[in-house]
Motif scaffolding. Structure first.
Motif, mmCIF file in Angstrom:
data_model
loop_
_atom_site.group_PDB
_atom_site.id
_atom_site.type_symbol
_atom_site.label_atom_id
_atom_site.label_comp_id
_atom_site.label_asym_id
_atom_site.label_seq_id
_atom_site.Cartn_x
_atom_site.Cartn_y
_atom_site.Cartn_z
ATOM 1 N N SER A 155 0.608 -1.419 0.400
ATOM 2 C CA SER A 155 0.008 0.182 -0.463
ATOM 3 C C SER A 155 0.810 1.353 -0.275
ATOM 4 N N HIS A 159 -8.142 2.119 -4.732
ATOM 5 C CA HIS A 159 -7.435 2.181 -3.342
ATOM 6 C C HIS A 159 -5.543 2.196 -4.621
ATOM 7 N N ARG A 168 -2.379 0.118 -4.884
ATOM 8 C CA ARG A 168 -1.100 -0.221 -4.427
ATOM 9 C C ARG A 168 0.161 -0.232 -5.796
#
Length: 211
Positions: free
Chosen positions: A12, A45, A47
């Motif tokens: 992350s 999100h 990555r």
């Protein structure tokens, strides 16, 4: 970009920031510049590819130029089985990179010298190398030396490093940086050949002194 499902293949943004010792925003900018490979999950999100992070660190750990490669950690420790002494030089001038490298090869062959050419890379390499000696220029691209020093001093592991500052600024010109330089040995670049070796020797003596 192709999404990678295997969690072991990516980080992350927060994980990369912690790994490199940077702010999350700095990592996001690295992705935007194409320095790190990333994609977004369906939930939005980000990555980041582990392979691209490893590649980025490897590239920054290798100074540019053939002679520089010999300066970056090729000197073996003097005693087998003991941890090597490492110095990290954060300096954007190739001339002074070469000069410091020459001084260490001649007078401190037991020290591995690693070089970062700007402050952002320097922060990442510091976290990776944990050097006993840190030599920093005040004026740097990416992040200025005073901000870099202040950031590093806030980290508990920084207490194990001996800090030296090199600068082309004279005493009057260094006044705006007094907050970062308090208690730090400063080498004026025109006198680097004369002033750096004894100061570095004092740092070596402190590191090697019995606990």
């Amino acid at each position: 970009m192709t999404e990678i499902e295997d969690p072991a293949a990516h980080y992350s943004t927060i994980e990369v920031a912690k790994l490199l010792g940077m702010a999350v925003r700095s990592v996001q900018l690295m992705v935007d510049r194409g320095e790190l490979e990333a994609w977004k999950t369906p939930g939005g999100h980000r990555r980041i590819s582990r392979e691209s992070v490893a590649r980025w660190l490897k590239q920054r750990a290798q100074p540019a130029g053939g002679d520089s490669a010999a300066r970056a950690g090729s000197t073996p420790p003097t005693n087998a089985g003991t941890a090597p002494l490492r110095a990290l030089l954060i300096e954007d001038s190739v001339h002074y990179q070469n000069l410091v490298g020459m001084l260490l090869r001649q007078q401190f062959p037991q020290i591995e010298l690693h070089i970062a050419q700007d402050g952002i890379v320097g922060l990442a390499m510091y976290g990776q190398l944990q050097p006993q000696f840190l030599i920093v220029d005040i004026l740097l691209p990416g992040i200025d030396g005073a901000t870099l020093i202040t950031s590093l001093r806030s980290r508990p592991q920084f207490a194990r490093s001996q800090l030296l500052v090199v600068t082309s600024l004279d005493e009057a010109q260094r006044a705006p940086y007094a907050f970062a330089l308090e208690g730090v040995p400063v080498v004026h670049k025109p006198r680097l050949v004369v002033e750096l070796p004894p100061l570095l020797q004092a740092c070596v003596d402190r590191v090697q002194a019995p606990a």
